[in-house]
Enzyme design. Sequence first.
Site, mmCIF file in Angstrom:
data_model
loop_
_atom_site.group_PDB
_atom_site.id
_atom_site.type_symbol
_atom_site.label_atom_id
_atom_site.label_comp_id
_atom_site.label_asym_id
_atom_site.label_seq_id
_atom_site.Cartn_x
_atom_site.Cartn_y
_atom_site.Cartn_z
ATOM 1 C CG ASP A 42 -11.481 -25.754 -0.934
ATOM 2 O OD1 ASP A 42 -12.594 -25.279 -0.652
ATOM 3 O OD2 ASP A 42 -10.877 -25.484 -1.991
ATOM 4 N NE ARG A 90 -10.463 -13.786 -9.213
ATOM 5 C CZ ARG A 90 -11.372 -14.685 -8.883
ATOM 6 N NH1 ARG A 90 -11.144 -15.960 -9.093
ATOM 7 N NH2 ARG A 90 -12.517 -14.312 -8.359
#
Length: 285
Positions: free
Chosen positions: A157, A48
């Site tokens: 979030d 990632r």
Amino acid sequence: MGVSDAMRHHAQLKSDAGGFELLARRLKQIVGVDLPVSPKNLALMAGRLGPLLRRHGLWRYRQLDELVGRNQEPLVREFISLMTTHTTHFFRESNHFGELANAVRRGEAERKGSENRPLRVWCAAASTGQEPYSILMTLLDAKPSLKANGLKFLATDIDRASLIKASRGVYSAAEIDNVPRAFQRKFFDSNPELDLVQIKPQLRKQVTFAEFNLLQTPYPFQFPFDVIFCRNVLIYFEAAETKRVCEKLVSALAQGGYLFLAHAETALVRKMKLQQVAPATFRKV
Ligand SMILES: C[S@@+](CC[C@H](N)C(=O)[O-])C[C@H]1O[C@@H](n2cnc3c(N)ncnc32)[C@H](O)[C@@H]1O
């Protein structure tokens, strides 16, 4: 950088346990999430973070850590987004939606004497939107009158990229397979050519999406919530942080209000002023 350079870089990151530890510490400090050093996590994060490092002309985790420590945007945002898990799906842990519908139909989600004010709902780790839209569809189906100013719906979030996706409300057609057919017809527009669906605009408009870090203290809300969903995020925090977050959630909840946690997270609120009314479903007493 060629393919073989990228592969060499990937292998180097995979074995950089020291650098990984620095990043894990940084993540815990900002987000509260614990990411243990393990071969699995090293491989996952090399996959990632490698492209992110290379895009910014960086080679080592240590350099990334320094820049994140200096609060360099947009690097910090990308770092948070890539280091956290956003897995979610429509009607996840589905019994909660039945409980919510029953509570709304019985008029239990509203506080006594306040039937004329909007129902206040907070989805506190909304990820890419499947959870808040599942809640919203449930509410509107159970009580259609909520549509007209009867509802204040906040979905938050820590990850901006997830919230952008959430506010667009575009998903693959396969993702709504487990959404009841009647809801599919009522709440989604579909584009069969592209194999995509989109939450209808009038539904998207009912949700306010905003960035919010659950570690923030104190929580800034002026009015208490009647319903809070905070699922599949507490498990990533260490025990002391989890306790603090749960206490803040409970204090943000109205008397008699509903708190939905993931089924794996129910033990975390054992000693709080809550009554368990169904699996992983609590009311504030
Ligand atoms: C695994 S997803 C769960 C999504 C959804 N609640 C569900 O149950 O399907 C966890 C979400 O929590 C968010 N998150 C992680 N740490 C957070 C924090 N400190 N404050 C707010 N959100 C956080 C992540 O960005 C991610 O989108």
